[in-house]
Design an enzyme around this catalytic site. Structure first.
Site, PDB file in Angstrom:
ATOM      1  NE  ARG A  27       6.279   0.526   0.023  1.00  0.00           N
ATOM      2  CZ  ARG A  27       5.164   1.224  -0.138  1.00  0.00           C
ATOM      3  NH1 ARG A  27       4.469   1.122  -1.243  1.00  0.00           N
ATOM      4  NH2 ARG A  27       4.744   2.017   0.827  1.00  0.00           N
TER       5      ARG A  27
ATOM      6  NE  ARG B 152       1.750   5.490   4.243  1.00  0.00           N
ATOM      7  CZ  ARG B 152       2.549   4.503   3.840  1.00  0.00           C
ATOM      8  NH1 ARG B 152       3.552   4.097   4.611  1.00  0.00           N
ATOM      9  NH2 ARG B 152       2.352   3.934   2.681  1.00  0.00           N
TER      10      ARG B 152
ATOM     11  CE  LYS C  61      -2.767   3.498  -3.591  1.00  0.00           C
ATOM     12  NZ  LYS C  61      -2.536   2.830  -2.283  1.00  0.00           N
TER      13      LYS C  61
ATOM     14  NE  ARG D 270       6.626   5.112   0.402  1.00  0.00           N
ATOM     15  CZ  ARG D 270       5.406   5.046  -0.113  1.00  0.00           C
ATOM     16  NH1 ARG D 270       5.221   4.517  -1.299  1.00  0.00           N
ATOM     17  NH2 ARG D 270       4.372   5.516   0.560  1.00  0.00           N
TER      18      ARG D 270
ATOM     19  NE  ARG E 267      -3.571   9.091  -0.176  1.00  0.00           N
ATOM     20  CZ  ARG E 267      -2.432   8.625  -0.696  1.00  0.00           C
ATOM     21  NH1 ARG E 267      -2.263   8.563  -1.975  1.00  0.00           N
ATOM     22  NH2 ARG E 267      -1.479   8.214   0.093  1.00  0.00           N
TER      23      ARG E 267
HETATM   24  P1  AP5 Z   1       2.550  -1.211  -3.458  1.00  0.00           P
HETATM   25  O1  AP5 Z   1       2.203  -1.599  -4.853  1.00  0.00           O
HETATM   26  O2  AP5 Z   1       3.718  -0.319  -3.235  1.00  0.00           O
HETATM   27  O3  AP5 Z   1       1.261  -0.632  -2.714  1.00  0.00           O
HETATM   28  P2  AP5 Z   1       0.530   0.755  -2.891  1.00  0.00           P
HETATM   29  O4  AP5 Z   1      -0.931   0.475  -2.843  1.00  0.00           O
HETATM   30  O5  AP5 Z   1       1.045   1.495  -4.083  1.00  0.00           O
HETATM   31  O6  AP5 Z   1       0.965   1.435  -1.523  1.00  0.00           O
HETATM   32  P3  AP5 Z   1       1.597   2.845  -1.163  1.00  0.00           P
HETATM   33  O7  AP5 Z   1       2.157   2.690   0.230  1.00  0.00           O
HETATM   34  O8  AP5 Z   1       2.546   3.318  -2.215  1.00  0.00           O
HETATM   35  O9  AP5 Z   1       0.367   3.712  -1.115  1.00  0.00           O
HETATM   36  P4  AP5 Z   1       0.173   4.984  -0.309  1.00  0.00           P
HETATM   37  O10 AP5 Z   1      -1.130   5.358  -0.831  1.00  0.00           O
HETATM   38  O11 AP5 Z   1       0.289   4.913   1.154  1.00  0.00           O
HETATM   39  O12 AP5 Z   1       1.487   5.853  -0.692  1.00  0.00           O
HETATM   40  P5  AP5 Z   1       1.672   7.132  -1.583  1.00  0.00           P
HETATM   41  O13 AP5 Z   1       3.035   7.081  -2.139  1.00  0.00           O
HETATM   42  O14 AP5 Z   1       0.525   7.315  -2.516  1.00  0.00           O
HETATM   43  O15 AP5 Z   1       2.759  -2.566  -2.634  1.00  0.00           O
HETATM   44  C1  AP5 Z   1       3.131  -2.545  -1.260  1.00  0.00           C
HETATM   45  C2  AP5 Z   1       4.011  -3.764  -0.937  1.00  0.00           C
HETATM   46  O16 AP5 Z   1       3.222  -4.953  -1.093  1.00  0.00           O
HETATM   47  C3  AP5 Z   1       5.243  -3.936  -1.861  1.00  0.00           C
HETATM   48  O17 AP5 Z   1       6.313  -4.442  -1.121  1.00  0.00           O
HETATM   49  C4  AP5 Z   1       4.780  -4.976  -2.888  1.00  0.00           C
HETATM   50  O18 AP5 Z   1       5.869  -5.701  -3.416  1.00  0.00           O
HETATM   51  C5  AP5 Z   1       3.832  -5.831  -2.045  1.00  0.00           C
HETATM   52  N1  AP5 Z   1       2.766  -6.448  -2.826  1.00  0.00           N
HETATM   53  C6  AP5 Z   1       2.071  -5.905  -3.872  1.00  0.00           C
HETATM   54  N2  AP5 Z   1       1.153  -6.783  -4.338  1.00  0.00           N
HETATM   55  C7  AP5 Z   1       1.269  -7.891  -3.562  1.00  0.00           C
HETATM   56  C8  AP5 Z   1       0.584  -9.160  -3.530  1.00  0.00           C
HETATM   57  N3  AP5 Z   1      -0.373  -9.435  -4.410  1.00  0.00           N
HETATM   58  N4  AP5 Z   1       0.939 -10.045  -2.582  1.00  0.00           N
HETATM   59  C9  AP5 Z   1       1.938  -9.773  -1.686  1.00  0.00           C
HETATM   60  N5  AP5 Z   1       2.624  -8.599  -1.663  1.00  0.00           N
HETATM   61  C10 AP5 Z   1       2.286  -7.682  -2.598  1.00  0.00           C
HETATM   62  O19 AP5 Z   1       1.563   8.305  -0.493  1.00  0.00           O
HETATM   63  C11 AP5 Z   1       2.562   8.548   0.457  1.00  0.00           C
HETATM   64  C12 AP5 Z   1       2.287   9.871   1.152  1.00  0.00           C
HETATM   65  O20 AP5 Z   1       2.343  10.950   0.196  1.00  0.00           O
HETATM   66  C13 AP5 Z   1       0.905  10.009   1.817  1.00  0.00           C
HETATM   67  O21 AP5 Z   1       0.898   9.483   3.125  1.00  0.00           O
HETATM   68  C14 AP5 Z   1       0.692  11.530   1.776  1.00  0.00           C
HETATM   69  O22 AP5 Z   1       1.418  12.166   2.807  1.00  0.00           O
HETATM   70  C15 AP5 Z   1       1.327  11.923   0.438  1.00  0.00           C
HETATM   71  N6  AP5 Z   1       0.370  11.928  -0.679  1.00  0.00           N
HETATM   72  C16 AP5 Z   1       0.401  11.129  -1.789  1.00  0.00           C
HETATM   73  N7  AP5 Z   1      -0.623  11.407  -2.612  1.00  0.00           N
HETATM   74  C17 AP5 Z   1      -1.334  12.399  -2.015  1.00  0.00           C
HETATM   75  C18 AP5 Z   1      -2.523  13.089  -2.368  1.00  0.00           C
HETATM   76  N8  AP5 Z   1      -3.193  12.812  -3.491  1.00  0.00           N
HETATM   77  N9  AP5 Z   1      -2.971  14.051  -1.519  1.00  0.00           N
HETATM   78  C19 AP5 Z   1      -2.312  14.340  -0.381  1.00  0.00           C
HETATM   79  N10 AP5 Z   1      -1.205  13.705   0.018  1.00  0.00           N
HETATM   80  C20 AP5 Z   1      -0.709  12.737  -0.793  1.00  0.00           C
END
Ligand code: AP5
Ligand code: ZN
Length: 215
Positions: free
Chosen positions: A127, A171, A13, A160, A88
């Protein structure tokens, strides 16, 4: 474009959102990034959020909703926005609909990025992110030219705190239980689009543009 990006942790994403930002000049609103910034700044909101994030659980809705509402009211969101990692759960999705209706800017699409479960662990454990510019790498799939150093700006790369195997498992569980049902929520509203999130980042971006009707 007023877009929600849906997808499991590691689906890409953030990666796709950053390319959309570069190409179309509309802001990315990542609740994960906003929360991590609050943690780094040591605010009371950050301190509360950290305990949930470290366990891989969702931060309480009340904390996240206030933060998103404040962000959506800023002027740059009038030209569109990409919500990444929000909503979420169903409560957040309903609150978002209410917020956007009262601001007169409803969503134009919800895009689900679909990646097989087995691929996600490697993407997340591999990552690495640049401390200075936020550029993302993956030690398995798109490593930097020099280990630990950003190709773009020479900044230091970090891992991270929640990208540890145990926390990742939690997660992914939370995603399946609470976030995956939003796919049906947006299907019911008639705005759901999907792309397969496997293959090269560039090819996925092409599919994203196709499915969203972007030039
Ligand atoms: P990346 O693009 O970083 O993936 P992503 O989908 O953004 O994954 P996240 O881990 O950031 O999502 P998340 O939802 O767990 O984290 P968030 O910060 O929202 O890509 C991942 C890896 O894959 C990278 O190394 C990239 O280079 C690689 N990659 C990408 N595309 C590729 C491809 N095509 N082929 C190969 N490799 C590839 O949330 C973190 C925490 O915050 C949550 O656990 C929660 O505690 C809190 N939080 C956040 N939002 C909320 C909310 N709305 N409500 C409540 N708690 C929340
Ligand atoms: Zn950098």
């Amino acid at each position: 474009m007023r877009l929600v990006l849906l997808g499991a942790p590691g689906a890409g994403k953030g990666t796709q959102a950053k390319i959309l930002v570069e190409k179309y000049g509309i802001p990315q609103i990542s609740t994960g990034d906003l929360l991590r910034a609050a943690v780094a700044a040591g605010t009371s909101l950050g301190k509360e959020a950290k305990s949930y994030m470290d366990k891989g659980e969702l931060v309480p809705d009340s904390v996240v909703l206030g933060m998103v509402e404040e962000r959506l009211k800023q002027d740059d969101c009038k030209k569109g926005f990409i919500l990444d990692g929000f909503p979420r759960n169903t409560k957040q999705a309903e609150a978002l609909d209410n917020m956007l209706n009262s601001l007169g800017m409803p969503l134009t699409a919800a895009l689900s990025v679909d990646v097989p479960f087995d691929d996600l662990m490697k993407r997340l454990t591999g990552r690495r992110t640049c401390k200075a510019c936020g550029q993302m790498y993956n030690i398995y799939f798109n490593p930097p030219k020099k280990e630990g150093v950003c190709d773009k700006c020479g900044g230091e790369l970090f891992q991270r705190d929640d990208d540890k195997e145990e926390t990742i498992k939690k997660r992914l569980e939370v995603y399946n239980a609470q976030t995956a049902p939003l796919i049906d929520y947006y299907k019911g509203k008639g705005i759901l689009k999907s792309v397969a999130g496997t293959g090269s980042i560039e090819d996925i971006f092409k599919k994203v543009c196709d499915v969203l009707g972007l030039k």
